[in-house]
Enzyme design. Sequence first.
Site, PDB file in Angstrom:
ATOM      1  N   LYS A  97     -14.207   1.179   5.332  1.00 22.24           N
ATOM      2  CA  LYS A  97     -13.263   0.107   4.990  1.00 22.24           C
ATOM      3  C   LYS A  97     -13.551  -1.256   5.250  1.00 22.24           C
ATOM      4  O   LYS A  97     -13.818  -2.206   4.567  1.00 22.24           O
ATOM      5  CB  LYS A  97     -11.869   0.607   5.368  1.00 22.24           C
ATOM      6  CG  LYS A  97     -10.922  -0.438   5.153  1.00 22.24           C
ATOM      7  CD  LYS A  97     -10.465  -0.544   3.845  1.00 22.24           C
ATOM      8  CE  LYS A  97      -9.379  -1.558   3.572  1.00 22.24           C
ATOM      9  NZ  LYS A  97      -8.771  -1.662   2.387  1.00 22.24           N
ATOM     10  N   CYS A 102      -5.778  -9.193   2.998  1.00 24.45           N
ATOM     11  CA  CYS A 102      -6.910  -8.190   3.417  1.00 24.45           C
ATOM     12  C   CYS A 102      -8.066  -8.862   3.858  1.00 24.45           C
ATOM     13  O   CYS A 102      -8.276  -8.793   5.032  1.00 24.45           O
ATOM     14  CB  CYS A 102      -7.110  -7.362   2.230  1.00 24.45           C
ATOM     15  SG  CYS A 102      -5.509  -6.389   1.910  1.00 24.45           S
ATOM     16  N   VAL A 146       0.803  -1.247   0.261  1.00 27.15           N
ATOM     17  CA  VAL A 146       0.069   0.015  -0.018  1.00 27.15           C
ATOM     18  C   VAL A 146       0.886   1.401  -0.107  1.00 27.15           C
ATOM     19  O   VAL A 146       0.761   2.137  -0.733  1.00 27.15           O
ATOM     20  CB  VAL A 146      -0.889   0.030   1.295  1.00 27.15           C
ATOM     21  CG1 VAL A 146      -1.711   1.624   1.284  1.00 27.15           C
ATOM     22  CG2 VAL A 146      -1.985  -1.225   1.138  1.00 27.15           C
ATOM     23  N   PHE A 193      -8.884   1.382  -1.366  1.00 23.85           N
ATOM     24  CA  PHE A 193      -9.774   0.240  -1.855  1.00 23.85           C
ATOM     25  C   PHE A 193      -8.923  -0.490  -3.135  1.00 23.85           C
ATOM     26  O   PHE A 193      -9.515  -0.971  -4.103  1.00 23.85           O
ATOM     27  CB  PHE A 193     -10.941   0.781  -2.498  1.00 23.85           C
ATOM     28  CG  PHE A 193     -11.706   1.695  -1.072  1.00 23.85           C
ATOM     29  CD1 PHE A 193     -12.415   0.970  -0.327  1.00 23.85           C
ATOM     30  CD2 PHE A 193     -11.999   3.061  -1.275  1.00 23.85           C
ATOM     31  CE1 PHE A 193     -12.936   1.701   0.793  1.00 23.85           C
ATOM     32  CE2 PHE A 193     -12.559   3.703  -0.324  1.00 23.85           C
ATOM     33  CZ  PHE A 193     -13.172   3.081   0.607  1.00 23.85           C
ATOM     34  N   LEU A 194      -7.662  -0.462  -2.828  1.00 22.10           N
ATOM     35  CA  LEU A 194      -6.751  -1.032  -3.779  1.00 22.10           C
ATOM     36  C   LEU A 194      -6.599  -2.508  -3.803  1.00 22.10           C
ATOM     37  O   LEU A 194      -6.613  -3.218  -2.620  1.00 22.10           O
ATOM     38  CB  LEU A 194      -5.254  -0.625  -3.656  1.00 22.10           C
ATOM     39  CG  LEU A 194      -5.023   1.007  -3.562  1.00 22.10           C
ATOM     40  CD1 LEU A 194      -3.682   0.972  -3.127  1.00 22.10           C
ATOM     41  CD2 LEU A 194      -5.583   1.696  -4.653  1.00 22.10           C
ATOM     42  N   ASN A 240     -14.927  -4.500   2.709  1.00 23.77           N
ATOM     43  CA  ASN A 240     -14.131  -5.514   2.732  1.00 23.77           C
ATOM     44  C   ASN A 240     -15.028  -6.955   2.945  1.00 23.77           C
ATOM     45  O   ASN A 240     -14.844  -8.045   2.705  1.00 23.77           O
ATOM     46  CB  ASN A 240     -12.751  -5.462   3.184  1.00 23.77           C
ATOM     47  CG  ASN A 240     -11.345  -4.894   2.361  1.00 23.77           C
ATOM     48  OD1 ASN A 240     -11.903  -4.497   1.413  1.00 23.77           O
ATOM     49  ND2 ASN A 240     -10.198  -5.126   2.976  1.00 23.77           N
ATOM     50  N   GLY A 274     -14.844 -20.641  -6.105  1.00 23.53           N
ATOM     51  CA  GLY A 274     -13.458 -21.177  -6.095  1.00 23.53           C
ATOM     52  C   GLY A 274     -12.939 -21.611  -4.637  1.00 23.53           C
ATOM     53  O   GLY A 274     -13.690 -22.314  -3.790  1.00 23.53           O
ATOM     54  N   GLU A 320      -4.628  -5.771  -5.105  1.00 20.24           N
ATOM     55  CA  GLU A 320      -3.504  -6.144  -5.780  1.00 20.24           C
ATOM     56  C   GLU A 320      -3.540  -6.667  -7.022  1.00 20.24           C
ATOM     57  O   GLU A 320      -4.474  -7.361  -7.236  1.00 20.24           O
ATOM     58  CB  GLU A 320      -2.646  -7.275  -4.530  1.00 20.24           C
ATOM     59  CG  GLU A 320      -2.489  -6.793  -3.290  1.00 20.24           C
ATOM     60  CD  GLU A 320      -1.573  -7.723  -2.518  1.00 20.24           C
ATOM     61  OE1 GLU A 320      -1.124  -8.558  -2.878  1.00 20.24           O
ATOM     62  OE2 GLU A 320      -1.914  -7.689  -1.351  1.00 20.24           O
ATOM     63  N   LYS A 380      14.552  -3.520   2.932  1.00 21.98           N
ATOM     64  CA  LYS A 380      13.763  -3.182   1.716  1.00 21.98           C
ATOM     65  C   LYS A 380      14.008  -1.834   1.312  1.00 21.98           C
ATOM     66  O   LYS A 380      14.118  -1.587  -0.011  1.00 21.98           O
ATOM     67  CB  LYS A 380      12.470  -2.849   2.650  1.00 21.98           C
ATOM     68  CG  LYS A 380      11.125  -3.055   1.940  1.00 21.98           C
ATOM     69  CD  LYS A 380       9.915  -3.174   2.419  1.00 21.98           C
ATOM     70  CE  LYS A 380       9.213  -4.212   2.896  1.00 21.98           C
ATOM     71  NZ  LYS A 380       7.971  -4.247   3.752  1.00 21.98           N
TER      72      LYS A 380
END
Length: 467
Positions: A223, A279, A11, A153-154, A227, A272, A156, A35
Site C-alpha cells: 500500500k 491519501c 473506505v 486501492f480505491l 501510493n 497541475g 475517491e 454519522k
Amino acid sequence: MRISILGCGYVGLVTGACLAEIGHSVVCTDNDESKIRTLQSGGLPIYEPHLDEIVARNVAANRLSFTADLGEAVRFGDAVFICVGTPPLPDGDADLSSIDSAARLIAVESKSSKLVIEKSTVPMQTGQKLIRALAIYGRNSDCRFAVASNPEFLREGTSVLDFLHPDRIVIGVADAQSEAQLREIYRPILEQKFPCPVHAGECPDKDAPQLLVTSINSAELIKHACNSFLAVKISYANLIADICERMGADVNEVVRAMGLDPRIGSSFLRPGLGFGGFCLPKDIQAFIRLGEKAGVDVTLLRDAEQINKRRIDQFVAKAANCLWTMKDKRIGVLGLAFKPNTDDVRFAPAIDLINRLLRERAQVSAYDPQAMEKAKEQLPSIRYCTDSYEAAEEAEALMIMTEWESFAQLDWQRIRDLMLRPLVLDGRNLLNAEQMRDLGFEYYGIGIPTADAAHQPKASPSAAIAG
Ligand code: UGA
C-alpha cells in the site's frame, strides 16, 4: 458471511456497501453517532457515485445496517474490517490511536473468535502490533483473533467501480484459515459473478482480478509503495511541466508521448496543482517517516513531496504576476474538491489557494458542483455561488482548481462577457489554450507556452472547449 465494519468514513462505507452488494451480511458502526444517525435515516455523509443506490438497495434487502452500538457491531461479524481513520500527526507519523481503540473494542466485546482485517492505511508492522494488542486486551477472553492486512486501492470518485472491478486484491495473512476466509469474502469479485450496479449487467471485458497472498508486512508495504509511487509520478509530471513552461514546450504534448510508452503508461502523468486529498499527501509523508526510521535514504520521496508543496506557491506567483495586486479584486474559483466526482476537500489545493488569496485580501467567489457544503466548514467567509457563471461575474480572474467535466462544457463566451477582465488561470489544463485565446481570453495553463505577444484574438463562438 457475516461482516462487521468499524469506521463509516469513505473506505468503511464503500467496503461495507460493496460487500453487502455481493451477498454478505454487513453491520457498520462508527463512534461518531451523528454519522450513524444520518445513515440510519437514509442519508450519506459523503458524495460518492453509485454509493447511494447500493446502500439503499442493501438496507432494504436487510443485508446492510448501521448501529451506534459498537459492541453489537463487533459481535455480529465472523470477520471484522477495521476502516478507522489514521490521520497524520504533526511529525508526519500516522496517528494509530483509533486502531488501538478498535483492537480494545474487538477484544473486549467479542463473544466468538474472529478474523480481524486491517483495511485502514497503516504503517508497516501495524499488523504485528494489532496481534499483540488483541492478545493483551483479550487476555481474559476465550476468543481467538487472527489478523490479516487487506490494503485498499480505491480512488475517491470511482471507488465503487474500483471495489467491484479491481486490478488485484492483496491479502496479507499469517495462516491458511485467514486466507480461506478472505478468499470466500472476495469470491464473487474474483469470479466476477455479481449483478454489477455500475454497468447494469454489461461490464466491459476485463481480466478477472488477481488475488495476491502475501505476508502481513508485505501487504502493508504494498500500500505504501503504490501510493508513494503515484505521488512521485505526479511530481515528475509537474517537474516536466515546469521545464516546459520555462523552455517553451507544451507539457500536454510531452506527457502524451511519454504515456504511449507502455513502460511508462499514461495514467498519473497529468500535471497541475499537485496531489491533494486525504491519501497521497499523508501517505508519502508517513512513508518518508518509515524510511527514515528504517535508516533508508528517502531523498527521492522527500523531493517529490517538496515539488508538490510548491505547486500552489507557483500558481499564486503566476496569478500575482498577472494581477499585480490582489487586494479587493474579485477572483472566481471553479472547483473546491481535491479532484472531480467527490465532495472531499481535505488537503484540496483549492482550499490552500483560497486561504492565500484571502491573505492578499482578494474577494473570492467560488463554485463547486458537490463540495461547497464541506468547504464552508473550512472557509466560512468566502462567497459561494449557485453556478460557475455567478462565480465569473465581475471577476478579474477565474481560476480552475478541479477538473470537473461540467466546467469544460460551460459557455465560455458568456463567461468572457461576464468577467471584468477575461483572465483564466487553469490549474488543471482542463481547457484548450488556443481556443480560449481565440475567444479573447488571457489564458494560462500549467506547463504550456504563454500566448505569443503578437497573437491576435479572433472571436469565434464555442460552447464547450475541453483541453
Ligand atoms: C489514491 C490512490 O490513487 C488510490 O489507489 C488509493 O486507494 C487511495 O489514494 C487511498 O489510499 O485510499 P485518491 O486519493 O482517491 O486515491 O485520488 P487520486 O486519484 O490518487 O488523486 C490524488 C490527487 O492527485 C488528486 O488531487 C488529483 O487531482 C491528483 N492527480 C492525480 C494529479 O495531479 N495528476 C494525476 O495524473 C493524477
